[in-house]
Design an enzyme around this catalytic site. Structure first.
Site, short mmCIF file in Angstrom:
data_model
loop_
_atom_site.label_atom_id
_atom_site.label_comp_id
_atom_site.label_asym_id
_atom_site.label_seq_id
_atom_site.Cartn_x
_atom_site.Cartn_y
_atom_site.Cartn_z
N ASP A 125 13.02 -5.68 -2.01
CA ASP A 125 13.57 -4.47 -1.41
C ASP A 125 12.84 -3.23 -1.89
O ASP A 125 12.46 -2.36 -1.09
CB ASP A 125 15.05 -4.40 -1.78
CG ASP A 125 15.76 -3.17 -1.21
OD1 ASP A 125 15.90 -3.07 0.01
OD2 ASP A 125 16.17 -2.31 -2.02
N HIS B 22 23.00 -3.93 -10.78
CA HIS B 22 22.61 -3.47 -9.45
C HIS B 22 23.59 -3.99 -8.39
O HIS B 22 24.43 -4.85 -8.68
CB HIS B 22 21.18 -3.92 -9.15
CG HIS B 22 20.45 -3.06 -8.18
ND1 HIS B 22 20.23 -3.42 -6.88
CD2 HIS B 22 19.89 -1.83 -8.34
CE1 HIS B 22 19.56 -2.47 -6.26
NE2 HIS B 22 19.34 -1.49 -7.12
N ASP C 278 16.70 -9.77 -1.45
CA ASP C 278 17.09 -8.44 -0.98
C ASP C 278 16.01 -7.86 -0.09
O ASP C 278 14.88 -7.71 -0.51
CB ASP C 278 17.33 -7.51 -2.17
CG ASP C 278 18.05 -6.23 -1.78
OD1 ASP C 278 17.87 -5.75 -0.67
OD2 ASP C 278 18.80 -5.71 -2.62
N HIS D 70 16.08 0.45 5.37
CA HIS D 70 16.50 -0.91 5.72
C HIS D 70 16.40 -1.11 7.22
O HIS D 70 16.44 -0.16 8.00
CB HIS D 70 17.95 -1.15 5.29
CG HIS D 70 18.14 -1.08 3.81
ND1 HIS D 70 19.39 -1.00 3.22
CD2 HIS D 70 17.26 -1.10 2.78
CE1 HIS D 70 19.26 -0.96 1.91
NE2 HIS D 70 17.97 -1.01 1.61
N PHE E 176 15.67 -7.72 -20.07
CA PHE E 176 14.25 -7.62 -20.41
C PHE E 176 13.62 -6.27 -20.11
O PHE E 176 12.47 -6.04 -20.47
CB PHE E 176 13.50 -8.74 -19.69
CG PHE E 176 14.05 -10.10 -20.01
CD1 PHE E 176 13.81 -10.67 -21.25
CD2 PHE E 176 14.85 -10.78 -19.11
CE1 PHE E 176 14.34 -11.91 -21.58
CE2 PHE E 176 15.39 -12.03 -19.43
CZ PHE E 176 15.13 -12.59 -20.66
N GLU E 177 14.35 -5.38 -19.48
CA GLU E 177 13.87 -4.02 -19.23
C GLU E 177 15.06 -3.06 -19.28
O GLU E 177 16.20 -3.46 -19.05
CB GLU E 177 13.18 -3.91 -17.87
CG GLU E 177 11.83 -4.60 -17.77
CD GLU E 177 10.74 -3.92 -18.60
OE1 GLU E 177 10.85 -2.70 -18.84
OE2 GLU E 177 9.78 -4.61 -18.99
N SER F 9 22.81 -2.72 0.21
CA SER F 9 22.96 -3.94 -0.58
C SER F 9 24.35 -4.11 -1.18
O SER F 9 24.72 -5.22 -1.55
CB SER F 9 21.92 -3.96 -1.72
OG SER F 9 20.62 -3.99 -1.19
N ASP G 7 8.06 -10.58 -20.50
CA ASP G 7 9.14 -10.81 -19.53
C ASP G 7 8.99 -12.17 -18.86
O ASP G 7 7.91 -12.49 -18.34
CB ASP G 7 9.13 -9.73 -18.45
CG ASP G 7 9.30 -8.33 -19.04
OD1 ASP G 7 9.94 -8.21 -20.09
OD2 ASP G 7 8.79 -7.37 -18.43
#
Length: 521
Positions: free
Chosen positions: A335, A175, A64, A449, A287-288, A114, A303
């Site tokens: 990103d 995401h 990304d 971007h 993991f988060e 994205s 992680d």
């Protein structure tokens, strides 16, 4: 005498030049070195042959925000981390034989995001900014307009064809980039039900986390995003002051595990490491609470790395005799590093991303696996200036600017690196810090971007179809055609050709057996 002076002068110029460089090998001073390198490259090019067989496996690596300047800077960083000057280094993606450019605009916006881009390269249809898995007939935020405008992803089509499918990311699994693999939504920000607009609730639209569990059965899901899966009264196991975001009371992890055999959910590295692929058919690892940490900040004890997650996913998915589809993304954190003006964070993420690509190459065969590396969009990140060979990627130019001050060779066109008033002088000890924000001429709280094309690297069956300059949605069509997925079920490609070559791992095994045999005589 004049000839002698010329030789002395030339020698002094060489010494001055070498003073400014970190490492110039003796062989590079001679034409024969460059001529031989070019002959080797020409020989390789002459021997590249299209592999016109069906792909059993598909792996799409998505960086990304990984524009071409990011690729170049990460290549040099990779070499410098290994103690070299860096410019001569190759990333794993650099070795892929086929290359193309992708036009990244969204249907309604020149500068893409994205979500719209993910819909293009995963579903084969360009879409609007901020929307996932729907056509451009769906304006952003208009829940009701999603109905009848849904488009299906390569992941969904691969699963329908009997393949195992997986998602690996360093962002939250809900995401935009991973989300287009399974979700259909008018707003990429509807992560949990508590994020839905009143109109979306009224018209019955589901949040992205809910769709992750209920739309398509996904065999491996690894990344961040715990908080969107659990109810508001449930505390996070790692951060007790944090709770879930779901107001509907759903525990989506339990719903995902239900009626699945050999299924596991893990949330830390110890649990992840204990997972045995031979005994696991389904794996979810979150993991988060939101995105995973930057590679520079990752807690190695808690992680797993992107490469470790990629390895585990491939070992689980590859048990399916019909093959697999895997989406691997480090795009989110590349990103996010760029958005923050943190070139160091973005580039370390890119180097880790390339490690995952390399690990996947070791675990798969180019004979039956189409591997594609690309980006959804670029950033206004630039890498230039007056710098000697071997100059640190995070270093400064050796010449001064018009204001008689040093400047970094890595800069941004806009973003939080803007400094009001007099531009500060710069040196490498400051600019190489983890949290240093490269200078930018336009003040924005988040760097934007880019609009330019991004690269597509490809190897494996039908990878030669990636050529020239293409619309971004072309990527999904090549993936579908190579694996004979909808709408190309009748592609009539022959099965993978395993007879023409021996996989490197098998070759090593055979050599070891032969060595053992002769030593025992």
């Amino acid at each position: 005498m004049a000839s002698k002076l010329r030789h002395i002068f030339t020698g002094l110029l060489i010494l001055i030049s070498l003073h400014w460089t970190v490492s110039v090998s003796e062989e590079e001073l001679h034409a024969s070195y460059w001529n031989n390198k070019a002959r080797q490259a020409l020989h390789t090019a002459l021997n590249v042959q299209p592999d016109v067989h069906q792909a059993k496996n598909l792996i799409l690596f998505l960086g990304d925000g990984m524009g071409i300047p990011t690729v170049t800077a990460a290549r040099i960083l990779k070499g410098q981390l290994a103690g070299h000057s860096g410019e001569e280094t190759s990333l794993v993606m650099d070795t892929f034989p086929h290359l193309a450019l992708s036009k990244t605009y969204n249907v309604d916006q020149q500068m893409p995001d994205s979500a719209g881009t993910a819909t293009a390269y995963l579903c084969g249809v360009k879409a609007n900014y901020g929307t996932l898995g729907v056509t451009a007939a769906t304006p952003r935020y208009n829940c009701n307009a999603t109905y009848g405008n849904e488009v299906t992803s390569i992941l969904h089509r691969a699963k329908k064809a009997g393949k195992s499918v997986g998602i690996v990311t360093t962002t939250r699994v809900q995401h935009a980039s991973p989300g287009a693999n399974y979700a259909h939504t008018a707003n990429r920000g509807w992560y949990a039900d508590s994020y839905l607009s009143p109109e979306a609730i009224q018209d019955g639209c589901r949040d992205i986390a809910y769709q992750l569990v209920h739309n398509t059965e996904i065999d491996v899901i690894l990344g961040g995003g715990r908080q969107y899966m659990f109810p508001v009264d449930m505390k996070d196991p790692e951060y007790p002051t944090s709770t879930g975001d779901r107001e509907d009371g759903h525990n989506l992890v339990e719903e995902w595990l239900k009626n699945k055999e050999k299924a596991k959910y893990v949330w830390n590295k110890a649990e992840f490491d204990a997972v045995k692929p031979a005994n696991t058919d389904f794996l979810m690892g979150l993991f988060e609470p939101k995105d995973c940490r930057f590679e520079l900040d990752r807690d190695l004890s808690m992680d797993p790395s992107l490469a470790e997650m990629t390895e585990k996913a491939i070992k689980i998915l590859s048990k399916n005799k019909k093959g697999f589809y895997l989406f691997v993304e480090d795009n989110g954190r590349i990103d996010h590093g760029h958005h923050g003006g943190w070139a160091k964070r973005a580039l370390y993420e890119t180097v880790e991303f390339d490690k995952a690509i390399g690990r996947a190459a070791e675990l798969t065969s180019e004979l039956d696996t189409l591997s594609v590396v690309t980006a959804d969009h670029s950033h206004v990140f630039a890498f230039g200036g007056s710098s000697a060979r071997g100059n640190s990627v995070f270093g400064v130019s050796r010449s001064l600017a018009e204001d008689r001050k040093h400047y970094t060779t890595a800069v941004y066109g806009n973003g939080p690196g803007y400094r009001n008033g007099t531009r500060p002088d710069m040196n490498e000890s400051i600019s190489s810090a983890d949290d240093y924000r490269q200078q930018a001429p336009v003040p924005l709280d988040s760097e934007t971007h880019g609009i330019e094309d991004v690269a597509i690297f490809a190897k494996g069956p039908m990878s030669h179809l990636f050529h020239g300059v293409q619309e971004q949605n072309y990527i999904a069509h090549v993936l579908a055609y190579a694996a004979c997925l909808e709408p190309y079920e009748n592609c009539e490609l022959p099965p993978p050709d395993h007879a023409g070559s021996i996989h490197p791992s098998l070759l090593l095994l055979l050599m070891g057996l032969l060595l053992h045999y002769f030593c025992s005589l």
